[in-house]
Design a protein around this motif. Structure first.
Motif, PDB file in Angstrom:
ATOM      1  N   ASN A 259       0.836  -1.195   0.000  1.00 29.79           N
ATOM      2  CA  ASN A 259       0.000   0.000   0.000  1.00 29.79           C
ATOM      3  C   ASN A 259       0.876   1.252   0.000  1.00 29.79           C
ATOM      4  N   MET A 260       0.321   2.360  -0.515  1.00 26.65           N
ATOM      5  CA  MET A 260       1.021   3.643  -0.444  1.00 26.65           C
ATOM      6  C   MET A 260       0.251   4.556   0.497  1.00 26.65           C
ATOM      7  N   PRO A 261       0.666   4.610   1.788  1.00 30.32           N
ATOM      8  CA  PRO A 261      -0.092   5.388   2.773  1.00 30.32           C
ATOM      9  C   PRO A 261      -0.173   6.871   2.411  1.00 30.32           C
ATOM     10  N   GLU A 262       0.866   7.385   1.713  1.00 27.20           N
ATOM     11  CA  GLU A 262       0.824   8.809   1.365  1.00 27.20           C
ATOM     12  C   GLU A 262      -0.320   9.100   0.391  1.00 27.20           C
ATOM     13  N   VAL A 263      -0.700   8.094  -0.388  1.00 26.19           N
ATOM     14  CA  VAL A 263      -1.841   8.261  -1.289  1.00 26.19           C
ATOM     15  C   VAL A 263      -3.145   8.143  -0.499  1.00 26.19           C
ATOM     16  N   THR A 264      -3.150   7.210   0.468  1.00 25.24           N
ATOM     17  CA  THR A 264      -4.363   7.017   1.266  1.00 25.24           C
ATOM     18  C   THR A 264      -4.796   8.316   1.934  1.00 25.24           C
ATOM     19  N   ASN A 265      -3.840   9.063   2.468  1.00 22.65           N
ATOM     20  CA  ASN A 265      -4.187  10.331   3.122  1.00 22.65           C
ATOM     21  C   ASN A 265      -4.915  11.255   2.159  1.00 22.65           C
ATOM     22  N   GLU A 266      -4.394  11.366   0.953  1.00 21.81           N
ATOM     23  CA  GLU A 266      -5.010  12.273  -0.022  1.00 21.81           C
ATOM     24  C   GLU A 266      -6.385  11.774  -0.455  1.00 21.81           C
ATOM     25  N   VAL A 267      -6.487  10.446  -0.639  1.00 23.39           N
ATOM     26  CA  VAL A 267      -7.770   9.885  -1.061  1.00 23.39           C
ATOM     27  C   VAL A 267      -8.823  10.123   0.021  1.00 23.39           C
TER      28      VAL A 267
ATOM     29  N   PRO B 111      -7.287  -4.994   3.388  1.00 23.61           N
ATOM     30  CA  PRO B 111      -7.040  -4.811   4.835  1.00 23.61           C
ATOM     31  C   PRO B 111      -6.244  -3.543   5.155  1.00 23.61           C
ATOM     32  N   ALA B 112      -5.262  -3.194   4.319  1.00 21.41           N
ATOM     33  CA  ALA B 112      -4.455  -2.002   4.595  1.00 21.41           C
ATOM     34  C   ALA B 112      -5.301  -0.732   4.520  1.00 21.41           C
ATOM     35  N   LEU B 113      -6.483  -0.833   3.891  1.00 21.53           N
ATOM     36  CA  LEU B 113      -7.341   0.346   3.740  1.00 21.53           C
ATOM     37  C   LEU B 113      -8.593   0.226   4.609  1.00 21.53           C
ATOM     38  N   GLY B 114      -8.573  -0.737   5.532  1.00 20.51           N
ATOM     39  CA  GLY B 114      -9.680  -0.840   6.486  1.00 20.51           C
ATOM     40  C   GLY B 114     -10.750  -1.850   6.101  1.00 20.51           C
ATOM     41  N   GLY B 115     -10.499  -2.659   5.098  1.00 19.49           N
ATOM     42  CA  GLY B 115     -11.484  -3.673   4.715  1.00 19.49           C
ATOM     43  C   GLY B 115     -11.015  -5.056   5.094  1.00 19.49           C
ATOM     44  N   ASN B 116     -11.547  -5.605   6.167  1.00 22.53           N
ATOM     45  CA  ASN B 116     -11.097  -6.923   6.637  1.00 22.53           C
ATOM     46  C   ASN B 116     -12.214  -7.944   6.532  1.00 22.53           C
ATOM     47  N   TYR B 117     -12.069  -8.879   5.596  1.00 26.87           N
ATOM     48  CA  TYR B 117     -13.092  -9.889   5.371  1.00 26.87           C
ATOM     49  C   TYR B 117     -12.429 -11.239   5.186  1.00 26.87           C
ATOM     50  N   GLU B 118     -13.242 -12.263   5.396  1.00 22.31           N
ATOM     51  CA  GLU B 118     -12.772 -13.598   5.003  1.00 22.31           C
ATOM     52  C   GLU B 118     -13.102 -13.727   3.514  1.00 22.31           C
ATOM     53  N   VAL B 119     -12.101 -13.898   2.697  1.00 21.89           N
ATOM     54  CA  VAL B 119     -12.338 -13.913   1.244  1.00 21.89           C
ATOM     55  C   VAL B 119     -11.960 -15.279   0.684  1.00 21.89           C
ATOM     56  N   ILE B 120     -12.870 -15.880  -0.059  1.00 21.01           N
ATOM     57  CA  ILE B 120     -12.519 -17.152  -0.704  1.00 21.01           C
ATOM     58  C   ILE B 120     -12.887 -17.110  -2.182  1.00 21.01           C
ATOM     59  N   HIS B 121     -12.142 -17.877  -2.934  1.00 23.02           N
ATOM     60  CA  HIS B 121     -12.401 -17.971  -4.368  1.00 23.02           C
ATOM     61  C   HIS B 121     -13.484 -19.016  -4.602  1.00 23.02           C
TER      62      HIS B 121
END
Lengths: 444, 263
Positions: A259-267, B111-121
């Motif tokens: 991930n690019m956290p610096e982009v996340t802030n702007e988004v 997950p790094a953006l706040g979305g945490n789910y159990e994901v399966i194909h």
């Protein structure tokens, strides 16, 4: 008894040590031109990866023939270095076969094992030379291998062959001298391999034999020291760097892009979502993506220095297989060559990174970057867990976000996604139309 | 007799219900003429088995995968953050998707953006249903005894180490599974990943999907099974290019199971 040989030995040894330490500093500084990144988590998993992949050669064995040959050279390298310990001690103390009286019968067994390995290394290197120069295995003939890389590969093999011949010659003449009861030489018993070449030397005078034996001894030990220096200029660095390189492997799923956290802030600001981190204006936003080696992480640069140019990545790259310019091995070689260029410039008081050149453009073209399918075949293929894909994707980020230099069809895809939330130009209100037909169908 | 149901998260929320699993359809699943049949086959299976599921319908947007892989991190995150807001709004816990690219992105990158789910194909989901005996396979269906080869998708295989689930699903159909020379960890890409789906290939001597199709045809398989919308397109085009479309069909796993179930 003159101490001159011991003094000469010590001087050579110290000089080699000094040169190698300078080289190690140079390499370390170059690797650390890359950005800081955190790769110290999960120490247990990291040790395990290193043991399996580097020490245990796990991924080498995906291709059995080169793996077996390489295994001989690898074990030979590790084990014969034990003998070098005796060489060094003999050199310093002015002794001869210091360990022989201490180990007794075990010494003969060890020497025979070393000789077996020396012969195995020698034969493996001969086969490797044949593969490179006569059979011309395809991955060794790609464009990036022309010139120095091909020469480097052959030189390493030839040096190893010559060093092994030196060991065998030394043992053969040493034992003839011992049999003749010459002072200083110890009979240690029958050596299985060097005894086979003894007939070559049996007719020679004692003096000539002593000269050959001493010459071979000095040649071997000085040769090894010279080779150690050479390695720091060569793709052969993998013999050391494979270990840290695998320790710092990417342990996340291969499909995950960082991930690019610096982009996340702007988004988040654009979408009116409160950021988790307070929106202090960041001290200095660097470039988005990677244009040059200092935009990459130091692990990327370590990867580049760990690459021994075997080309397994390139031989499995779908783009390369179908004639595109992209070669993952070349990406790694380019990163290393650029790091070397910047490092040398810095040492010479030059402009370093500000020399008007960059990794993107002067080394790696957009055409190469654009050909990648991000399939991870190169990452999977690498016997020491090098990750060319990470570099390609970081450079694509620079091209897209700093240069707006993506191909026009990608720009069209971006536009579709911005306006209709799909890479194709469909109306978002039609997204659920697929269900209409199935909703009318009777359930069987 | 009743018809198949395709509830949306919004409808279910309106009734105060929460489905067990969100079926993430994806853009190809929603818009691609050929691939819509896969989406339909999969919802029929879900209906038949009685899985409590819903889709986002018009509220779904591209995960952003191709934008991210083409280098446009801003656009990726715009898509991702919006999707995560929607999914978190519905308190989604579990996601199933037929697209390995959506699978990889939602599982590994949200997950790094706040979305945490159990994901399966869907291959894993189908395997579970088969193992639990919930999918009653006829065994004598149109695939019985046929030679089938499976093309590993990069984003399912190497990217996420899913190699066995799709093979178990195929084997459950009582077919002869034949492997291509390059399979599993060595599987050759179809040529569409990394946003290649959305542009012409760079200059070269051959298209990647042709190389892969030749390998698939060399197995003598009567059908090529895939688990990815992009692979489906690339392999179908490849088979057409080789003028073999009459003899060799390309199917998604869900289609094969639905056919065998007679739905």
């Amino acid at each position: 008894m003159s101490f001159l040989p011991q003094l000469v030995f010590l001087l050579i040894f110290a000089a080699a040590g000094w040169i190698i330490s300078k080289r190690v500093k140079f390499l370390k500084r170059n690797i650390l031109l890359g950005k800081d990144t955190e790769r110290n988590d999960q120490a247990d998993a990291r040790w395990k990866t290193m043991l399996l992949v580097a020490f245990g050669q796990q991924k080498m064995f995906k291709r059995f023939i080169p793996a077996i040959l390489h295994f001989f050279v690898y074990v030979g390298f590790i084990v014969i270095n034990l003998e070098v310990l005796e060489f060094v001690l003999d050199g310093i103390l002015g002794t001869h076969r210091l360990f022989a009286p201490l180990l007794g019968g075990l010494y003969l067994a060890a020497m025979n094992f070393f000789e077996f390995l020396a012969v195995a290394v020698l034969l493996s290197c001969v086969v490797f030379l044949i593969r490179r120069n006569i059979i011309k295995v395809e991955r060794f003939t790609k464009p990036e291998m022309k010139g120095w890389p091909a020469m480097d590969g052959n030189l390493i093999l030839i040096i190893e062959i010559v060093l092994m011949i030196a060991i065998l010659t030394m043992n053969a003449t040493d034992q003839i001298l011992a049999d003749r009861g010459i002072e200083h030489y110890l009979a240690i018993g029958t050596l299985a391999f060097s005894s086979m070449i003894q007939p070559l030397f049996e007719g020679m005078s004692d003096g000539a034999l002593v000269f050959i034996e001493r010459f071979a001894w000095w040649f071997h030990i000085v040769g090894i020291l010279a080779f150690a220096i050479y390695v720091t200029y060569s793709k052969h660095l993998h013999i050391f760097l494979a270990f840290p390189n695998t320790w710092y492997s990417n342990l996340k799923p291969k499909g995950e892009m960082a991930n690019m956290p610096e982009v996340t802030n702007e988004v988040n600001m654009m979408l009116g979502i409160p950021s988790e981190t307070p929106s202090d204006p960041p001290a200095e936003i660097g470039r988005f993506g990677a244009k040059d080696i200092n935009d990459l992480s130091w692990v990327n640069v370590l990867n580049a220095y760990s690459c021994t140019e075997c080309g397994r990545c390139t031989s499995e790259c779908p783009a390369n297989l179908t004639g595109k310019k992209l070669s993952p091995r070349k990406i790694m070689m380019d990163v290393r060559d650029r790091a070397e260029e910047v490092g040398k410039s810095l040492d010479a008081g030059g402009n370093g990174l500000e020399d008007g050149k960059s990794l993107l453009g002067d080394y790696i073209s957009k055409e190469e970057l654009n050909a990648c399918t991000s399939c991870n075949a190169c990452v999977e293929a690498c016997p020491v867990n090098i990750d060319p894909l990470s570099i390609i994707l970081q450079m694509r980020r620079y091209v897209a976000m700093e240069e707006s230099g993506t191909p026009s069809q990608w720009n069209a895809m971006f536009q579709n996604m911005e306006t209709s939330f799909s890479p194709w130009k469909f109306s978002p209100s039609d997204r659920f139309n697929w269900a209409e037909k199935v909703k009318e169908e009777e359930m069987k | 007799m009743s018809t198949y149901k395709v509830p949306t998260m919004a409808e279910m929320a309106g009734k105060g219900e929460t489905p067990e699993v969100l079926f993430w359809v994806g853009c190809a699943g929603s818009f691609d003429e050929r691939y819509k049949a896969v989406t339909q086959a999969f919802v029929k299976i879900l209906n038949k088995v009685g899985v409590s599921f819903a889709v986002l319908g018009p509220e779904e947007a591209c995960t952003g995968d191709p934008a991210r892989r083409a280098g446009n991190e801003f656009l990726f995150q715009m898509q991702a953050v919006a999707n995560i807001q929607v999914m978190n709004g519905y308190e989604v816990k579990k996601v199933v998707t037929a697209c390995p690219h959506c699978f990889n992105t939602i599982k590994n990158e949200y997950p790094a953006l706040g979305g945490n789910y159990e994901v399966i194909h869907h291959s894993q989901f189908l395997q579970q249903l088969i193992n639990e005996g919930k999918v009653a396979l006829q065994g004598g269906g149109e695939f019985k005894g046929k030679k089938i080869t499976f093309h590993d998708s990069c984003y399912l295989g190497r990217a996420n180490n899913v190699y066995e689930a799709p093979r178990e699903v195929i084997k459950a159909l009582d077919v002869e599974l034949v492997e291509m020379k390059r399979c599993k960890t060595k599987g050759l890409c179809c040529g569409a990943g990394g946003a290649q789906m959305f542009k012409e290939p760079e200059p070269g001597k051959k298209d990647i999907n042709i190389e892969r199709t030749e390998e698939a045809l060399a197995t003598g398989a009567q059908a090529i099974a895939v688990g990815c919308p992009f692979c489906l397109t690339m392999m179908t085009d490849g088979v057409k290019n080789k003028e073999k479309e009459a003899e060799v069909k390309v199917y998604d796993l869900a289609e094969m199971i639905a056919k065998d179930m007679g739905i």
